[in-house]
Design a protein around this motif. Structure first.
Motif, PDB file in Angstrom:
ATOM      1  N   THR A   1      -8.291   0.690   4.345  1.00 17.90           N
ATOM      2  CA  THR A   1      -7.490   0.148   3.328  1.00 17.90           C
ATOM      3  C   THR A   1      -7.315  -1.625   3.439  1.00 17.90           C
ATOM      4  OG1 THR A   1      -5.684   1.218   3.944  1.00 17.90           O
ATOM      5  CG2 THR A   1      -6.692   2.419   1.560  1.00 17.90           C
TER       6      THR A   1
ATOM      7  N   SER B   1       2.356   1.985  -4.003  1.00 18.99           N
ATOM      8  CA  SER B   1       1.411   2.678  -4.273  1.00 18.99           C
ATOM      9  C   SER B   1       1.814   4.131  -4.280  1.00 18.99           C
ATOM     10  CB  SER B   1       0.178   2.183  -3.670  1.00 18.99           C
ATOM     11  OG  SER B   1       0.273   0.671  -3.989  1.00 18.99           O
ATOM     12  N   LEU B   2       0.938   4.766  -2.821  1.00 23.72           N
ATOM     13  CA  LEU B   2       1.364   6.037  -2.225  1.00 23.72           C
ATOM     14  C   LEU B   2       2.340   6.581  -3.096  1.00 23.72           C
ATOM     15  CD1 LEU B   2      -0.273   7.363  -0.777  1.00 23.72           C
ATOM     16  CD2 LEU B   2       1.505   7.107   0.761  1.00 23.72           C
TER      17      LEU B   2
ATOM     18  N   ARG C   1      -4.877   6.920  -3.646  1.00 22.57           N
ATOM     19  CA  ARG C   1      -3.450   6.577  -4.284  1.00 22.57           C
ATOM     20  C   ARG C   1      -3.571   5.062  -3.403  1.00 22.57           C
ATOM     21  NH1 ARG C   1      -1.205  10.304  -6.697  1.00 22.57           N
ATOM     22  NH2 ARG C   1       0.208   8.600  -7.236  1.00 22.57           N
ATOM     23  N   LEU C   2      -3.575   4.665  -1.996  1.00 23.09           N
ATOM     24  CA  LEU C   2      -3.080   3.965  -0.982  1.00 23.09           C
ATOM     25  C   LEU C   2      -3.129   2.572  -1.934  1.00 23.09           C
ATOM     26  CD1 LEU C   2      -3.654   4.579   2.911  1.00 23.09           C
ATOM     27  CD2 LEU C   2      -1.555   4.120   1.259  1.00 23.09           C
ATOM     28  N   GLN C   3      -4.445   2.550  -2.695  1.00 18.03           N
ATOM     29  CA  GLN C   3      -5.276   1.601  -3.773  1.00 18.03           C
ATOM     30  C   GLN C   3      -4.230   1.537  -5.081  1.00 18.03           C
ATOM     31  OE1 GLN C   3      -9.106   2.357  -3.245  1.00 18.03           O
ATOM     32  NE2 GLN C   3      -9.560   0.748  -1.480  1.00 18.03           N
ATOM     33  N   ASN C   4      -3.497   2.682  -5.762  1.00 17.84           N
ATOM     34  CA  ASN C   4      -2.922   2.884  -6.737  1.00 17.84           C
ATOM     35  C   ASN C   4      -3.925   3.581  -8.234  1.00 17.84           C
ATOM     36  OD1 ASN C   4      -1.518   3.113  -8.219  1.00 17.84           O
ATOM     37  ND2 ASN C   4      -0.793   0.882  -8.202  1.00 17.84           N
ATOM     38  N   ARG C   5      -5.224   4.784  -7.984  1.00 21.20           N
ATOM     39  CA  ARG C   5      -6.159   4.979  -8.020  1.00 21.20           C
ATOM     40  C   ARG C   5      -5.821   6.434  -8.138  1.00 21.20           C
ATOM     41  NH1 ARG C   5     -10.595   4.930  -6.245  1.00 21.20           N
ATOM     42  NH2 ARG C   5     -10.664   4.512  -4.481  1.00 21.20           N
ATOM     43  N   GLN C   6      -6.419   7.545  -9.599  1.00 20.83           N
ATOM     44  CA  GLN C   6      -6.350   9.101  -9.981  1.00 20.83           C
ATOM     45  C   GLN C   6      -6.799   9.752  -8.361  1.00 20.83           C
ATOM     46  OE1 GLN C   6      -4.808  10.694 -12.145  1.00 20.83           O
ATOM     47  NE2 GLN C   6      -4.075   9.358 -12.842  1.00 20.83           N
TER      48      GLN C   6
ATOM     49  N   LEU D   1       1.205  -0.984   0.315  1.00 15.65           N
ATOM     50  CA  LEU D   1      -0.077   0.554  -0.491  1.00 15.65           C
ATOM     51  C   LEU D   1       0.708   0.940  -0.033  1.00 15.65           C
ATOM     52  CD1 LEU D   1      -2.808  -1.023   2.530  1.00 15.65           C
ATOM     53  CD2 LEU D   1      -3.202  -0.463   0.249  1.00 15.65           C
TER      54      LEU D   1
ATOM     55  N   ARG E   1      -6.697  -4.464 -11.008  1.00 22.37           N
ATOM     56  CA  ARG E   1      -5.717  -3.341 -11.441  1.00 22.37           C
ATOM     57  C   ARG E   1      -4.965  -4.833 -12.790  1.00 22.37           C
ATOM     58  NH1 ARG E   1      -1.029  -1.231  -7.532  1.00 22.37           N
ATOM     59  NH2 ARG E   1      -0.443  -4.190  -8.049  1.00 22.37           N
TER      60      ARG E   1
ATOM     61  N   THR F   1      -9.410  -2.758  -0.861  1.00 21.21           N
ATOM     62  CA  THR F   1      -8.261  -2.453  -1.876  1.00 21.21           C
ATOM     63  C   THR F   1      -8.018  -4.013  -2.733  1.00 21.21           C
ATOM     64  OG1 THR F   1      -7.644  -1.246  -0.220  1.00 21.21           O
ATOM     65  CG2 THR F   1      -5.594  -2.140  -0.744  1.00 21.21           C
TER      66      THR F   1
ATOM     67  N   PRO G   1      -0.485   6.399 -10.379  1.00 25.11           N
ATOM     68  CA  PRO G   1      -1.721   5.551 -10.468  1.00 25.11           C
ATOM     69  C   PRO G   1      -1.690   4.623 -11.858  1.00 25.11           C
ATOM     70  CG  PRO G   1      -1.839   7.747  -9.658  1.00 25.11           C
ATOM     71  CD  PRO G   1      -0.373   7.961 -10.220  1.00 25.11           C
ATOM     72  N   ALA G   2      -2.622   3.638 -11.346  1.00 29.26           N
ATOM     73  CA  ALA G   2      -2.262   2.611 -12.374  1.00 29.26           C
ATOM     74  C   ALA G   2      -3.623   3.304 -13.169  1.00 29.26           C
ATOM     75  CB  ALA G   2      -3.484   1.277 -12.073  1.00 29.26           C
ATOM     76  N   THR G   3      -4.850   4.027 -12.765  1.00 27.49           N
ATOM     77  CA  THR G   3      -5.171   4.312 -13.709  1.00 27.49           C
ATOM     78  C   THR G   3      -5.375   5.332 -14.114  1.00 27.49           C
ATOM     79  OG1 THR G   3      -7.270   6.054 -11.464  1.00 27.49           O
ATOM     80  CG2 THR G   3      -7.566   3.682 -12.232  1.00 27.49           C
TER      81      THR G   3
ATOM     82  N   MET H   1      -9.782  -3.239  -5.797  1.00 31.25           N
ATOM     83  CA  MET H   1      -9.034  -2.362  -6.454  1.00 31.25           C
ATOM     84  C   MET H   1      -7.449  -2.842  -6.943  1.00 31.25           C
ATOM     85  SD  MET H   1     -10.752  -0.132  -7.087  1.00 31.25           S
ATOM     86  CE  MET H   1     -12.322   0.889  -5.991  1.00 31.25           C
ATOM     87  N   TYR H   2      -6.436  -3.859  -6.330  1.00 33.73           N
ATOM     88  CA  TYR H   2      -5.241  -4.591  -6.918  1.00 33.73           C
ATOM     89  C   TYR H   2      -5.754  -5.643  -8.063  1.00 33.73           C
ATOM     90  CZ  TYR H   2      -2.642  -1.849  -3.555  1.00 33.73           C
ATOM     91  OH  TYR H   2      -1.661  -0.852  -3.066  1.00 33.73           O
TER      92      TYR H   2
ATOM     93  N   LEU I   1      -6.121   9.844  -0.474  1.00 37.56           N
ATOM     94  CA  LEU I   1      -5.586   8.638  -0.014  1.00 37.56           C
ATOM     95  C   LEU I   1      -5.531   7.813   0.203  1.00 37.56           C
ATOM     96  CD1 LEU I   1      -3.355  10.039   3.453  1.00 37.56           C
ATOM     97  CD2 LEU I   1      -2.086   8.969   1.823  1.00 37.56           C
ATOM     98  N   TYR I   2      -6.672   7.624   0.093  1.00 35.47           N
ATOM     99  CA  TYR I   2      -7.660   6.326   0.160  1.00 35.47           C
ATOM    100  C   TYR I   2      -7.415   5.660  -1.192  1.00 35.47           C
ATOM    101  CZ  TYR I   2     -11.379   1.927   0.206  1.00 35.47           C
ATOM    102  OH  TYR I   2     -11.922   1.133   0.425  1.00 35.47           O
TER     103      TYR I   2
ATOM    104  N   LEU J   1      -5.562   4.693   6.242  1.00 30.84           N
ATOM    105  CA  LEU J   1      -4.657   4.245   5.719  1.00 30.84           C
ATOM    106  C   LEU J   1      -5.229   2.648   6.441  1.00 30.84           C
ATOM    107  CD1 LEU J   1      -1.496   2.696   4.775  1.00 30.84           C
ATOM    108  CD2 LEU J   1      -0.986   3.149   6.926  1.00 30.84           C
TER     109      LEU J   1
END
Lengths: 142, 408, 313
Positions: free
Chosen positions: C277, A19-20, C36-41, A16, B133, B126, A24-26, B129-130, C33-34, C274
């Protein structure tokens, strides 16, 4: 896969936090365009100047999305209902003259069903072919 | 003690966020405990089987592909295999390998999708999402290989429509490597994350006896220890030439189903590597006749969700006389009620999701024989009945405008 | 205090306007933050405000058979209680707007009111999902509220005061004693997750089980105010935890003090993001079990530690 591993909550913390700081993947989609690969099957385009009116495409279409209408001497108009089309590419496959081509333009959402009915005009009659203003095809979908 | 007065009836569905498709679960609750579940199918009957009878075999291919969005290749292949058997077509080996490759890639994308859905159902977004992805890698690969992300349209009568060039192999392998690494991470996560174990272990129990008795298929059955997999038991396409292990588990709960699916992912990666290594040269399709000789065939196929069965009867014309689809979810629905027995309301979403349901694929019209008001009627009789039914209610059906019929 | 400054305090700072602005900003930080922690925009900065304004413009529906006054007043009660409690919490200094001996108890009491409002709103909605959600909300209160009380009681014991301002002043005077309360800090964060109904304790509004729990029948303006109340509750909860457990930078100039305070609140919101998530949602029985068998003992252990420390110094 051993069955007795030490279990604890919060196993995802490292990935996690990684990822921060990752990109971002999107994507910000409508602002950042998405390009499909070259062979993607999306909006069909009919090059009517080569059409011989055999109607193989009409007979083979699984969803009855395409119509070919004669408009004059050996001139044919093609109508495709993109709302019915399933983008299988069968029409392009069976066409003996290869007049149908599937482009990779996939952004076809519309608020009105009518705008999904695309007409590909017949080529101009031989006499008018000299007229440069009459384009061979018109994209009514745009 | 079950106390009728203190039970609360909760309608889960036909519209409910836990269900991605319309289906109804009437749940009787005592506190948070489920005392009984009444299941109702049939909200999304689309008449695909009937539609198949009106179209040619070639057109049907694209229609049956749309039985299910996730396992579109499964239905198309099961159908095309049945037709090829009737027509006596022997498809080229390369076509078989390509079909198997797409089938395994589909299993990868379906199982990764399931993992995400399972995560969402237990509130672990989470994970959703992972895994989604990572699933995008397969989806993009599909767009490249087949020309679409979901309905691949790879099959044709007598083979496949698109060849896969040798130049594309390294790219596929690269994606498989990346996915294998991710899957290993998910396996480790599933094994060691405490909250996942809390929500999945011991939930939705289905004993081996019950799984066999209720006719469960696919990962649902294999997670209860029932060792059945059509790929091994009745090989089709190129599976008889490939090495793989059928993953089973004896946990008999939702956790076991997750473990089986994750294990199958690893097997799929190994299968894809073998396919790319052994891919024979040659043509990708043989010419198929337009008219299929009279005959009938049943085709079995191990879809990601379980065994998919297609039955086709041909009558010598270019259209089938009858097509019957037995989607894997139909076989698994029976077991849901069993799994929910004595469970918690909070576990209902994950228990339902654990069979990886695809309710729209399953919906058929059902004739109940011997029921109170049941009656079987033919097409003409049904039309007459419909006209009469509306007349009695003061509606004249002859005056209803049918779309496209401008003259009426 | 003059009438003018009282009005200013209530409406602007640290009252309604400040809290709403900070609440919406806090929601943005949490969501971003939620994501970005999940790798989203994640959403743009104005998303919480846009959501709020959109809900304001939507149709208000009151279900048939609902108790209309209660149904209408529940969101207002929730928001009012949250806004009222900010006056007793010191922000960026060692004194709040209205400090008095015992305001800790008052704030804890005021912070229970939103949950009671959720319960009442859900209970009067007459929907089976809302009823289940309401019951879960009230069950959860008994699980996390006691550990939270106990965790906040421990620093108060050491500081020998029942006033939040007093506690902040005491720890500002004994800078290293905050380390004693670390266990309590953890307990307070976990309890805050329960109070805000966030994963893993979002059972009362579990989307995939009971759709939206208590809020299922709420729409339009009333839903907007419920959501605003939750946003503000997050800020007030974080401020309370920051004032009691993180006594740094209290003697600075007002502007600098506020900045340090904002940083502390954002840090706590970040930790909460954090945490949410990381976990799967617990079942209500698991939640209660976890709170009583893990969180509550740790809170009591904190009391024990503080009693010993008090004897030592």
């Amino acid at each position: 896969m051993a069955r007795t591993l030490w279990r604890r909550p919060g196993r995802m913390v490292p990935s996690l936090l990684r990822s921060l700081f990752r990109h971002p993947a999107t994507t910000r989609y409508p602002f950042v365009k998405w390009v499909m690969p070259a062979d993607f099957r999306a909006r069909p385009v009919v090059h009517t100047e080569n059409c011989i009116g055999c109607k193989m495409c009409v007979r083979n279409c699984p969803s009855g999305a395409i119509e070919i209408e004669p408009v004059g001497e050996k001139r044919f108009e093609a109508r495709i209902d993109l709302g019915r089309c399933v983008y299988c590419g069968r029409c392009a496959e069976v066409c003996p003259k290869k007049t149908i081509e599937l482009t990779k333009d996939f952004e076809l959402a519309a608020l009105d069903r009518k705008t999904l009915k695309v007409v590909y005009d017949a080529p101009p009659p031989p006499a008018a072919a000299a007229n440069p203003e009459a384009g061979p095809e018109r994209d009514a979908g745009g | 003690m079950p106390d009728k007065k203190r039970t609360v009836r909760v309608p889960i569905g036909p519209q409910h966020p836990a269900l991605k498709e319309p289906e109804s679960f009437m749940v009787d609750l005592q506190g948070e405990k489920i005392t009984s579940v009444a299941l109702r199918l049939g909200y999304n009957h689309r008449g695909i089987e009937k539609g198949c009878e009106e179209r040619t075999y070639m057109q049907d291919l694209y229609l049956v592909e749309r039985v299910c969005g996730i396992c579109s290749h499964s239905h198309a292949t099961a159908f095309v295999q049945a037709v090829e058997e009737i027509a006596g077509l022997e498809i080229p080996r390369r076509a078989k390998y390509i079909r198997t490759l797409i089938a395994e890639l589909e299993r990868v994308h379906s199982h990764l999708l399931w993992l995400g859905v399972a995560g969402h159902e237990i509130g672990f977004d989470t994970l959703l999402m992972y895994s989604w992805r990572d699933r995008e890698l397969v989806m993009d690969l599909f767009a490249e290989l087949t020309g679409n992300r979901v309905n691949y349209a790879m099959n044709t009568l007598g083979g496949v429509r698109r060849d896969i060039a040798a130049e594309q192999f390294p790219h596929i392998l690269k994606i498989v490597d990346a996915l294998e690494e991710r899957t290993k991470y998910y396996i480790e996560l599933a094994m060691t994350e405490e909250t996942l174990a809390q929500r999945l272990s011991g939930v939705g129990r289905l004993s081996k006896e019950d799984a066999v008795r209720l006719g469960a298929v696919g990962p649902t059955a294999r997670a209860s220890g029932a060792d059945r997999d059509t790929r091994r038991d009745d090989p089709y396409a190129a599976y008889d030439e490939l090495e793989f292990r059928v993953i089973t588990d004896d946990r008999c709960d939702v956790f076991g189903r997750a473990v089986v699916r994750l294990g199958e992912l690893m097997q799929s990666y190994s299968l894809i590597r073998q396919i790319l290594k052994q891919m024979p040269e040659g043509p990708i399709a043989v010419k198929a006749p337009l008219k299929i000789p009279a005959g009938e065939a049943v085709s079995r196929y191990e879809a990601p969700r379980g065994e998919d069965v297609h039955y086709v009867r041909a009558n010598g014309t270019d259209k089938p006389e009858r097509v019957k689809v037995r989607a894997p979810t139909l076989a698994n629905t029976q077991s849901i009620a069993k799994m929910l027995e004595d469970g918690y309301l909070a576990d209902l979403p994950i228990v339902v999701a654990a069979i990886d349901p695809c309710f729209s694929c399953t919906d058929r019209t059902i004739a109940v024989r011997g029921g109170r008001d049941s009656k079987t009627m033919g097409w003409e009789e049904l039309v007459q009945y419909g006209v009469r039914w509306y007349r009695e209610r003061g509606v004249d059906p002859s005056r209803i405008k049918v779309r496209g019929d401008e003259s009426a | 205090m003059t009438v003018g400054s009282a009005v200013l305090n209530i409406l602007v700072f640290p009252g309604f306007l400040f809290l709403v602005a900070f609440g919406l900003a806090g929601e943005f930080v949490d969501r971003k933050l939620y994501a970005r922690l999940q790798n989203r925009q994640g959403p743009p900065w104005y998303q919480p405000l846009a959501d709020f304004l959109k809900l304001l413009g939507k149709e208000n529906v009151i279900p048939e058979g609902a108790d209309r006054p209660t149904f209408r007043l529940a969101p207002v009660f929730a928001l009012a209680a949250v806004v009222a409690s900010i006056f007793y919490i010191p922000l960026g200094s060692t004194t709040s707007v209205l400090p008095f001996e015992g305001d800790l108890i008052v704030v804890l009491y005021l912070l229970v009111i939103p949950t009671v409002a959720f319960f009442l709103g859900g209970w009067t909605s007459r929907s089976v999902f809302a009823t289940i959600g309401a019951f879960r909300a009230i069950t959860q209160v008994f699980a996390y509220e006691i550990p939270l009380f106990v965790a906040l009681l421990a620093p108060a014991l050491l500081a020998n005061t029942w006033s939040i301002s007093g506690i902040a002043a005491y720890y500002a005077g004994h800078p290293w004693l905050w380390l004693v309360n670390l266990l309590g800090f953890g307990v307070a964060l976990v309890s805050l997750l329960g109070k805000l109904e966030k994963v893993p304790f979002d059972t009362p509004e579990a989307e995939t089980e009971i759709v939206a729990g208590s809020f299922i029948e709420y729409s339009g303006r009333r839903l907007a105010f419920f959501r605003l109340a939750i946003d503000c509750e997050a800020i007030v909860g974080a401020s309370l935890v920051a004032a009691v457990f993180l006594p740094f930078g209290l003697g600075l100039t007002p502007v600098l003090g506020i900045l340090v305070y904002v940083a502390k609140v954002l840090l706590i919101l970040g930790i909460l993001a954090l945490l949410r998530t990381l976990f799967a949602r617990l079942r209500i029985d698991q939640m209660v079990h976890f709170c009583w068998s893990v969180v509550a003992p740790i809170a009591f252990l904190q009391i024990l530690i503080n009693l010993v420390v008090r004897e030592l110094i």
